[in-house]
Design a protein around this motif. Structure first.
Motif, PDB file in Angstrom:
ATOM      1  N   ASP A 159       0.832  -1.212   0.000  1.00  0.00           N
ATOM      2  CA  ASP A 159       0.000   0.000   0.000  1.00  0.00           C
ATOM      3  C   ASP A 159       0.863   1.257   0.000  1.00  0.00           C
ATOM      4  N   PHE A 160       2.003   1.180   0.675  1.00  0.00           N
ATOM      5  CA  PHE A 160       2.923   2.317   0.670  1.00  0.00           C
ATOM      6  C   PHE A 160       3.386   2.614  -0.748  1.00  0.00           C
ATOM      7  N   LEU A 161       3.718   1.570  -1.518  1.00  0.00           N
ATOM      8  CA  LEU A 161       4.153   1.747  -2.901  1.00  0.00           C
ATOM      9  C   LEU A 161       3.019   2.283  -3.771  1.00  0.00           C
ATOM     10  N   LYS A 162       1.815   1.782  -3.554  1.00  0.00           N
ATOM     11  CA  LYS A 162       0.692   2.180  -4.394  1.00  0.00           C
ATOM     12  C   LYS A 162       0.273   3.636  -4.176  1.00  0.00           C
ATOM     13  N   LYS A 163       0.518   4.141  -2.969  1.00  0.00           N
ATOM     14  CA  LYS A 163       0.095   5.511  -2.658  1.00  0.00           C
ATOM     15  C   LYS A 163       1.113   6.564  -3.071  1.00  0.00           C
ATOM     16  N   ARG A 164       2.304   6.122  -3.444  1.00  0.00           N
ATOM     17  CA  ARG A 164       3.336   7.070  -3.851  1.00  0.00           C
ATOM     18  C   ARG A 164       3.176   7.454  -5.318  1.00  0.00           C
ATOM     19  N   HIS A 165       3.879   8.502  -5.732  1.00  0.00           N
ATOM     20  CA  HIS A 165       3.775   8.979  -7.110  1.00  0.00           C
ATOM     21  C   HIS A 165       5.100   8.887  -7.867  1.00  0.00           C
ATOM     22  N   GLU A 166       6.211   8.632  -7.165  1.00  0.00           N
ATOM     23  CA  GLU A 166       7.515   8.576  -7.827  1.00  0.00           C
ATOM     24  C   GLU A 166       7.551   7.427  -8.831  1.00  0.00           C
ATOM     25  N   PRO A 167       8.126   7.631 -10.002  1.00  0.00           N
ATOM     26  CA  PRO A 167       8.121   6.577 -11.018  1.00  0.00           C
ATOM     27  C   PRO A 167       9.096   5.433 -10.745  1.00  0.00           C
ATOM     28  N   TYR A 168      10.159   5.674  -9.959  1.00  0.00           N
ATOM     29  CA  TYR A 168      11.179   4.644  -9.750  1.00  0.00           C
ATOM     30  C   TYR A 168      11.362   4.342  -8.266  1.00  0.00           C
ATOM     31  N   VAL A 169      11.911   3.150  -8.009  1.00  0.00           N
ATOM     32  CA  VAL A 169      12.200   2.723  -6.643  1.00  0.00           C
ATOM     33  C   VAL A 169      13.664   2.300  -6.581  1.00  0.00           C
ATOM     34  N   VAL A 170      14.360   2.786  -5.554  1.00  0.00           N
ATOM     35  CA  VAL A 170      15.723   2.326  -5.255  1.00  0.00           C
ATOM     36  C   VAL A 170      15.626   1.394  -4.053  1.00  0.00           C
ATOM     37  N   ILE A 171      15.962   0.134  -4.263  1.00  0.00           N
ATOM     38  CA  ILE A 171      15.949  -0.864  -3.187  1.00  0.00           C
ATOM     39  C   ILE A 171      17.399  -1.127  -2.801  1.00  0.00           C
ATOM     40  N   THR A 172      17.697  -1.036  -1.528  1.00  0.00           N
ATOM     41  CA  THR A 172      19.071  -1.285  -1.091  1.00  0.00           C
ATOM     42  C   THR A 172      19.077  -1.981   0.258  1.00  0.00           C
ATOM     43  N   SER A 173      20.249  -2.435   0.662  1.00  0.00           N
ATOM     44  CA  SER A 173      20.403  -3.189   1.896  1.00  0.00           C
ATOM     45  C   SER A 173      20.917  -2.283   3.003  1.00  0.00           C
ATOM     46  N   GLY A 174      20.525  -2.596   4.236  1.00  0.00           N
ATOM     47  CA  GLY A 174      20.972  -1.793   5.371  1.00  0.00           C
ATOM     48  C   GLY A 174      22.261  -2.273   5.990  1.00  0.00           C
ATOM     49  N   ASP A 175      22.895  -3.310   5.414  1.00  0.00           N
ATOM     50  CA  ASP A 175      24.099  -3.866   6.041  1.00  0.00           C
ATOM     51  C   ASP A 175      25.344  -3.688   5.170  1.00  0.00           C
ATOM     52  N   CYS A 176      25.340  -2.672   4.316  1.00  0.00           N
ATOM     53  CA  CYS A 176      26.492  -2.415   3.439  1.00  0.00           C
ATOM     54  C   CYS A 176      27.081  -1.039   3.727  1.00  0.00           C
ATOM     55  N   VAL A 177      28.407  -0.967   3.677  1.00  0.00           N
ATOM     56  CA  VAL A 177      29.117   0.294   3.867  1.00  0.00           C
ATOM     57  C   VAL A 177      29.612   0.757   2.499  1.00  0.00           C
ATOM     58  N   CYS A 178      29.024   1.823   1.993  1.00  0.00           N
ATOM     59  CA  CYS A 178      29.439   2.381   0.705  1.00  0.00           C
ATOM     60  C   CYS A 178      28.958   3.816   0.617  1.00  0.00           C
ATOM     61  N   LYS A 179      29.414   4.496  -0.424  1.00  0.00           N
ATOM     62  CA  LYS A 179      29.021   5.883  -0.651  1.00  0.00           C
ATOM     63  C   LYS A 179      28.798   6.062  -2.139  1.00  0.00           C
ATOM     64  N   CYS A 180      27.555   6.319  -2.525  1.00  0.00           N
ATOM     65  CA  CYS A 180      27.271   6.451  -3.949  1.00  0.00           C
ATOM     66  C   CYS A 180      26.083   7.373  -4.175  1.00  0.00           C
ATOM     67  N   ASP A 181      26.027   7.913  -5.371  1.00  0.00           N
ATOM     68  CA  ASP A 181      24.930   8.776  -5.813  1.00  0.00           C
ATOM     69  C   ASP A 181      24.009   7.938  -6.692  1.00  0.00           C
ATOM     70  N   PHE A 182      22.746   7.832  -6.290  1.00  0.00           N
ATOM     71  CA  PHE A 182      21.804   7.012  -7.051  1.00  0.00           C
ATOM     72  C   PHE A 182      21.321   7.704  -8.326  1.00  0.00           C
ATOM     73  N   GLY A 183      21.550   9.018  -8.448  1.00  0.00           N
ATOM     74  CA  GLY A 183      21.095   9.750  -9.624  1.00  0.00           C
ATOM     75  C   GLY A 183      21.644   9.190 -10.934  1.00  0.00           C
ATOM     76  N   PRO A 184      22.984   9.056 -11.090  1.00  0.00           N
ATOM     77  CA  PRO A 184      23.528   8.495 -12.325  1.00  0.00           C
ATOM     78  C   PRO A 184      23.091   7.053 -12.580  1.00  0.00           C
ATOM     79  N   ILE A 185      22.825   6.301 -11.504  1.00  0.00           N
ATOM     80  CA  ILE A 185      22.389   4.906 -11.681  1.00  0.00           C
ATOM     81  C   ILE A 185      20.979   4.875 -12.257  1.00  0.00           C
TER      82      ILE A 185
END
Length: 372
Positions: free
Chosen positions: A109-135
């Protein structure tokens, strides 16, 4: 931003041994002042993703307390914010999360009520630094159904605990193996995926109807060859901390100047929940070399090549080498600690010795501090 974020932070790992008995993996302390999930949250806010959902389950109290205010990661907005979803009993569902896909489906329901066209799914147990925009731009350019962020596995890590991929010259993933006994590639999935929101909803509903609950095996691998799944190579630092050896090595990496500079001296910043503590105190006999020392810590003796977290007390004539000491530990006089991880709020009595020989030793004594 044209995407919303989902952070999968509900899993447990037996590879962490006793360290995961009191906290979620995503709540593991990193580099004196951070939790593992801070890196995922910071990547989201630094990529201007304004709406983020954290799906927590196992040992969630410590993690949920850490996330009790969204202001630390600048998610306190009228249009968006930070949402923490744990399994909820309803008239139609009384299951805990049965897998990563099921966790997202239970909050569809959370996904259905949103309007953003894309979803970024990621893990909470990784150490990294990146910009999701270019991806996301890469995902759109390739007209991909799913984009998997990939990297080369660290040489010292156990590649069998990752999903390995083969990527052709055009970036298309030609083969995806989940935790193979014998790996045929050293390129691994980082656990970060880009997908259209409506496509994700469609796939989650189809998976649930078929009694399938895992995002990797029941979507990525099952639809291999049927969906256009592309790989995006991440060429900066990345580590998954969900094993004892990896957790130790990741913290030790922050003793390297180039790693510290990458995360903390260069923009954008890594954010975390702040605590009001005094600076670390080094008394007359303190000798500290090649170490990170957290706020509120008091040191009276030798510390070498170690990461000492917040509010730690280290007594007289004590030697700590090549070790991690978590928050609130009390280490008495004449103690030797080497190649160890000392659990948070532990008390090590005076005139004791803890040495990890062939492997890192976890020190959990459950001593009564008032009895010293």
């Amino acid at each position: 931003m044209k995407a919303l974020g989902i952070i999968l932070a509900g899993g447990n790992s037996t590879r962490m041994k006793e360290l995961s008995k009191k906290r979620a993996i995503a709540a593991m302390p990193i580099a004196c002042s951070y939790r593992a999930i801070d890196f995922a949250l910071s990547n989201m806010t630094n990529s201007n993703i304004q709406t983020v959902a954290v799906l927590s389950q196992y040992n969630a109290r410590s993690l949920n307390e850490h996330l009790n205010s969204s202001k630390w990661w600048n998610f306190g907005r009228k249009q968006g914010g930070l949402f923490v979803f744990t399994p909820t009993v309803t008239s139609e569902n009384n299951w805990w999360y049965r897998g990563t896909a099921d966790a997202m489906w239970q909050n569809i329901d959370f996904l259905k009520k949103r309007h953003e066209p894309y979803v970024v799914i990621t893990s909470g147990d990784c150490v990294c630094k990146c910009d999701f925009g270019p991806i996301i731009d890469y995902h759109i350019q390739k007209q991909a159904d799913i984009t998997v962020v990939c990297t080369k596995a660290p040489e010292w890590d156990d590649i069998s605990r990752f999903g390995t991929v083969k990527i052709d010259d055009n970036g298309l993933i030609s083969n995806f193996e989940e935790k193979p006994m014998i790996a045929h590639s050293n390129i691994v999935s980082t656990g970060t995926y880009i997908i259209r929101r409506r496509k994700l909803i469609e796939l989650l509903e189809q998976c649930n109807a078929e009694g399938r609950y895992n995002f990797v095996t029941d979507i990525l691998i099952r639809y291999e060859g049927m969906k256009k799944v592309y790989g995006y190579m991440l060429n900066s630092y990345w580590s998954n901390i969900a094993s004892l050896n990896s957790y130790f090595r990741t913290n030790m990496d922050f003793l390297k100047k180039d790693v510290r500079d990458f995360f903390f001296a260069k923009e954008p910043k890594i954010y975390s929940k702040a605590r009001d503590l005094p600076p670390a105190k080094f008394n007359q006999d303190a000798k500290v070399r090649d170490s990170l020392i957290g706020s509120g810590t008091i040191i009276n003796s030798v510390v070498e090549n170690s990461v000492i977290f917040k509010n730690v007390f280290i007594g007289n004539n004590t030697v700590i080498k090549n070790s991690i000491v978590l928050d609130g530990a009390y280490i008495g006089d004449n103690v030797r600690v080497e190649n160890c991880i000392v659990e948070s709020n532990e008390t090590l009595l005076s005139d004791t010795s803890y040495v990890g020989d062939d492997q890192i030793k976890i020190v959990i004594e459950n001593n009564n501090r008032l009895g010293i």
